[in-house]
Design a protein around this motif. Structure first.
Motif, PDB file in Angstrom:
ATOM      1  N   GLY A  82       0.821  -1.198   0.000  1.00 46.13           N
ATOM      2  CA  GLY A  82       0.000   0.000   0.000  1.00 46.13           C
ATOM      3  C   GLY A  82       0.850   1.241   0.000  1.00 46.13           C
ATOM      4  O   GLY A  82       1.026   1.864  -1.034  1.00 46.13           O
ATOM      5  N   PRO A  83       1.402   1.602   1.176  1.00 44.81           N
ATOM      6  CA  PRO A  83       2.232   2.805   1.213  1.00 44.81           C
ATOM      7  C   PRO A  83       3.494   2.645   0.368  1.00 44.81           C
ATOM      8  O   PRO A  83       3.959   1.531   0.134  1.00 44.81           O
ATOM      9  N   GLN A  84       4.014   3.768  -0.057  1.00 45.28           N
ATOM     10  CA  GLN A  84       5.206   3.752  -0.897  1.00 45.28           C
ATOM     11  C   GLN A  84       6.425   4.240  -0.141  1.00 45.28           C
ATOM     12  O   GLN A  84       6.327   4.883   0.896  1.00 45.28           O
ATOM     13  N   VAL A  85       7.583   3.922  -0.710  1.00 48.54           N
ATOM     14  CA  VAL A  85       8.871   4.364  -0.211  1.00 48.54           C
ATOM     15  C   VAL A  85       9.490   5.258  -1.282  1.00 48.54           C
ATOM     16  O   VAL A  85       9.549   4.878  -2.458  1.00 48.54           O
ATOM     17  N   ARG A  86       9.922   6.437  -0.880  1.00 51.99           N
ATOM     18  CA  ARG A  86      10.585   7.363  -1.803  1.00 51.99           C
ATOM     19  C   ARG A  86      12.052   6.942  -1.899  1.00 51.99           C
ATOM     20  O   ARG A  86      12.744   6.866  -0.889  1.00 51.99           O
ATOM     21  N   ILE A  87      12.507   6.662  -3.105  1.00 51.58           N
ATOM     22  CA  ILE A  87      13.893   6.240  -3.338  1.00 51.58           C
ATOM     23  C   ILE A  87      14.783   7.446  -3.599  1.00 51.58           C
ATOM     24  O   ILE A  87      15.848   7.584  -3.023  1.00 51.58           O
ATOM     25  N   ASP A  88      14.327   8.302  -4.483  1.00 51.21           N
ATOM     26  CA  ASP A  88      15.045   9.529  -4.815  1.00 51.21           C
ATOM     27  C   ASP A  88      14.042  10.500  -5.418  1.00 51.21           C
ATOM     28  O   ASP A  88      12.837  10.288  -5.299  1.00 51.21           O
ATOM     29  N   ALA A  89      14.513  11.541  -6.081  1.00 55.73           N
ATOM     30  CA  ALA A  89      13.615  12.577  -6.605  1.00 55.73           C
ATOM     31  C   ALA A  89      12.675  12.077  -7.696  1.00 55.73           C
ATOM     32  O   ALA A  89      11.619  12.661  -7.934  1.00 55.73           O
ATOM     33  N   THR A  90      13.030  10.961  -8.383  1.00 49.85           N
ATOM     34  CA  THR A  90      12.203  10.493  -9.500  1.00 49.85           C
ATOM     35  C   THR A  90      11.751   9.040  -9.366  1.00 49.85           C
ATOM     36  O   THR A  90      11.286   8.456 -10.335  1.00 49.85           O
ATOM     37  N   SER A  91      11.883   8.457  -8.181  1.00 47.20           N
ATOM     38  CA  SER A  91      11.465   7.058  -8.014  1.00 47.20           C
ATOM     39  C   SER A  91      10.830   6.838  -6.643  1.00 47.20           C
ATOM     40  O   SER A  91      11.350   7.292  -5.627  1.00 47.20           O
ATOM     41  N   SER A  92       9.706   6.149  -6.667  1.00 51.50           N
ATOM     42  CA  SER A  92       9.062   5.681  -5.451  1.00 51.50           C
ATOM     43  C   SER A  92       8.376   4.370  -5.806  1.00 51.50           C
ATOM     44  O   SER A  92       7.902   4.197  -6.921  1.00 51.50           O
ATOM     45  N   PHE A  93       8.372   3.442  -4.862  1.00 54.66           N
ATOM     46  CA  PHE A  93       7.719   2.173  -5.162  1.00 54.66           C
ATOM     47  C   PHE A  93       6.999   1.650  -3.938  1.00 54.66           C
ATOM     48  O   PHE A  93       7.195   2.103  -2.820  1.00 54.66           O
ATOM     49  N   GLU A  94       6.142   0.683  -4.201  1.00 57.77           N
ATOM     50  CA  GLU A  94       5.301   0.063  -3.185  1.00 57.77           C
ATOM     51  C   GLU A  94       5.889  -1.301  -2.831  1.00 57.77           C
ATOM     52  O   GLU A  94       5.661  -2.276  -3.532  1.00 57.77           O
ATOM     53  N   PRO A  95       6.665  -1.379  -1.754  1.00 54.71           N
ATOM     54  CA  PRO A  95       7.244  -2.680  -1.401  1.00 54.71           C
ATOM     55  C   PRO A  95       6.173  -3.607  -0.836  1.00 54.71           C
ATOM     56  O   PRO A  95       5.095  -3.169  -0.436  1.00 54.71           O
ATOM     57  N   ASP A  96       6.487  -4.888  -0.800  1.00 52.40           N
ATOM     58  CA  ASP A  96       5.537  -5.849  -0.245  1.00 52.40           C
ATOM     59  C   ASP A  96       5.356  -5.648   1.253  1.00 52.40           C
ATOM     60  O   ASP A  96       4.246  -5.734   1.770  1.00 52.40           O
ATOM     61  N   VAL A  97       6.440  -5.395   1.958  1.00 53.57           N
ATOM     62  CA  VAL A  97       6.407  -5.154   3.402  1.00 53.57           C
ATOM     63  C   VAL A  97       7.484  -4.128   3.728  1.00 53.57           C
ATOM     64  O   VAL A  97       8.551  -4.145   3.118  1.00 53.57           O
ATOM     65  N   LEU A  98       7.190  -3.245   4.673  1.00 50.51           N
ATOM     66  CA  LEU A  98       8.200  -2.323   5.147  1.00 50.51           C
ATOM     67  C   LEU A  98       7.968  -2.034   6.615  1.00 50.51           C
ATOM     68  O   LEU A  98       6.876  -2.225   7.135  1.00 50.51           O
ATOM     69  N   VAL A  99       9.025  -1.584   7.279  1.00 53.37           N
ATOM     70  CA  VAL A  99       8.959  -1.228   8.696  1.00 53.37           C
ATOM     71  C   VAL A  99       9.598   0.138   8.855  1.00 53.37           C
ATOM     72  O   VAL A  99      10.651   0.413   8.281  1.00 53.37           O
ATOM     73  N   THR A 100       8.946   0.984   9.661  1.00 54.53           N
ATOM     74  CA  THR A 100       9.513   2.271  10.033  1.00 54.53           C
ATOM     75  C   THR A 100       9.352   2.449  11.534  1.00 54.53           C
ATOM     76  O   THR A 100       8.420   1.920  12.130  1.00 54.53           O
ATOM     77  N   CYS A 101      10.270   3.208  12.113  1.00 54.46           N
ATOM     78  CA  CYS A 101      10.185   3.552  13.536  1.00 54.46           C
ATOM     79  C   CYS A 101       9.901   5.036  13.686  1.00 54.46           C
ATOM     80  O   CYS A 101       9.918   5.571  14.791  1.00 54.46           O
ATOM     81  N   ALA A 102       9.626   5.710  12.582  1.00 53.11           N
ATOM     82  CA  ALA A 102       9.329   7.142  12.576  1.00 53.11           C
ATOM     83  C   ALA A 102       7.826   7.360  12.737  1.00 53.11           C
ATOM     84  O   ALA A 102       7.024   6.439  12.526  1.00 53.11           O
ATOM     85  N   ASP A 103       7.443   8.577  13.084  1.00 45.96           N
ATOM     86  CA  ASP A 103       6.031   8.939  13.076  1.00 45.96           C
ATOM     87  C   ASP A 103       5.568   8.931  11.626  1.00 45.96           C
ATOM     88  O   ASP A 103       6.253   9.462  10.747  1.00 45.96           O
ATOM     89  N   VAL A 104       4.410   8.335  11.378  1.00 44.34           N
ATOM     90  CA  VAL A 104       3.914   8.203  10.010  1.00 44.34           C
ATOM     91  C   VAL A 104       2.676   9.079   9.824  1.00 44.34           C
ATOM     92  O   VAL A 104       1.628   8.812  10.419  1.00 44.34           O
ATOM     93  N   PRO A 105       2.799  10.127   8.998  1.00 45.54           N
ATOM     94  CA  PRO A 105       1.631  10.974   8.728  1.00 45.54           C
ATOM     95  C   PRO A 105       0.696  10.285   7.732  1.00 45.54           C
ATOM     96  O   PRO A 105       1.095   9.341   7.042  1.00 45.54           O
ATOM     97  N   GLU A 106      -0.539  10.751   7.674  1.00 47.87           N
ATOM     98  CA  GLU A 106      -1.448  10.254   6.645  1.00 47.87           C
ATOM     99  C   GLU A 106      -0.870  10.608   5.284  1.00 47.87           C
ATOM    100  O   GLU A 106      -0.189  11.617   5.133  1.00 47.87           O
ATOM    101  N   GLY A 107      -1.129   9.786   4.307  1.00 49.23           N
ATOM    102  CA  GLY A 107      -0.637  10.055   2.965  1.00 49.23           C
ATOM    103  C   GLY A 107      -0.182   8.788   2.291  1.00 49.23           C
ATOM    104  O   GLY A 107      -0.512   7.674   2.722  1.00 49.23           O
ATOM    105  N   LEU A 108       0.588   8.935   1.261  1.00 45.26           N
ATOM    106  CA  LEU A 108       1.015   7.816   0.429  1.00 45.26           C
ATOM    107  C   LEU A 108       2.367   7.247   0.828  1.00 45.26           C
ATOM    108  O   LEU A 108       2.657   6.094   0.550  1.00 45.26           O
ATOM    109  N   PHE A 109       3.209   8.039   1.505  1.00 46.05           N
ATOM    110  CA  PHE A 109       4.584   7.620   1.768  1.00 46.05           C
ATOM    111  C   PHE A 109       4.834   7.318   3.239  1.00 46.05           C
ATOM    112  O   PHE A 109       4.323   7.993   4.117  1.00 46.05           O
ATOM    113  N   VAL A 110       5.660   6.300   3.475  1.00 47.61           N
ATOM    114  CA  VAL A 110       6.127   5.974   4.815  1.00 47.61           C
ATOM    115  C   VAL A 110       7.555   6.503   4.915  1.00 47.61           C
ATOM    116  O   VAL A 110       8.415   6.134   4.120  1.00 47.61           O
ATOM    117  N   PRO A 111       7.804   7.374   5.911  1.00 51.27           N
ATOM    118  CA  PRO A 111       9.142   7.949   6.031  1.00 51.27           C
ATOM    119  C   PRO A 111      10.116   7.009   6.727  1.00 51.27           C
ATOM    120  O   PRO A 111       9.725   6.144   7.504  1.00 51.27           O
TER     121      PRO A 111
END
Length: 129
Positions: A82-111
């Motif tokens: 679902g959520p995406q990961v920003r790779i750089d200025a021109t790439s973002s993708f939707e991984p199968d699973v990801l983990v973050t320890c940061a605060d996650v705002p509503e939206g499309l990207f997980v920081p």
């Protein structure tokens, strides 16, 4: 014979604006400035269907990471498809699973992902990061 004009690669920011105009249910990734369909409402918007095997592997990884986070009392959160990961200025993708320890705002990207998992499949293994 006239050539096609060069198309400027999208940035992640322009990709977000472009996504807002897409039909509900469509899912896209941005690979080197080019939108690539993940899944959508009709077959023209499908990269490849997810197999049962792929779904099982993804679910098991998500469950194992979630259990490990809970057992250790970490302030991290797993996300699956679902959520995406920003790779750089021109790439973002939707991984199968990801983990973050940061605060996650509503939206499309997980920081600040600390774990990113992509289950390889025959149809995408050449482009998966």
């Amino acid at each position: 014979m006239a050539g096609q004009p060069a198309v400027e690669p999208m940035t992640v920011e322009s990709f977000l604006d472009w996504l807002r105009a897409r039909a509900e249910g469509e899912r896209w990734e941005l690979i080197e400035g080019v939108p690539v369909p993940v899944r959508g409402p009709d077959p023209a918007h499908v990269m490849a269907p997810e197999t049962v095997r792929h779904a099982r592997i993804k679910r098991r990884i998500d469950q194992a990471l979630g259990e490990a986070i809970r057992e250790r009392g970490l302030g991290c959160e797993p996300f699956s498809s679902g959520p995406q990961v920003r790779i750089d200025a021109t790439s973002s993708f939707e991984p199968d699973v990801l983990v973050t320890c940061a605060d996650v705002p509503e939206g499309l990207f997980v920081p600040e992902p600390v774990i990113v998992v992509e289950v390889l499949s025959r149809s995408t293994r050449e482009r998966d990061f």
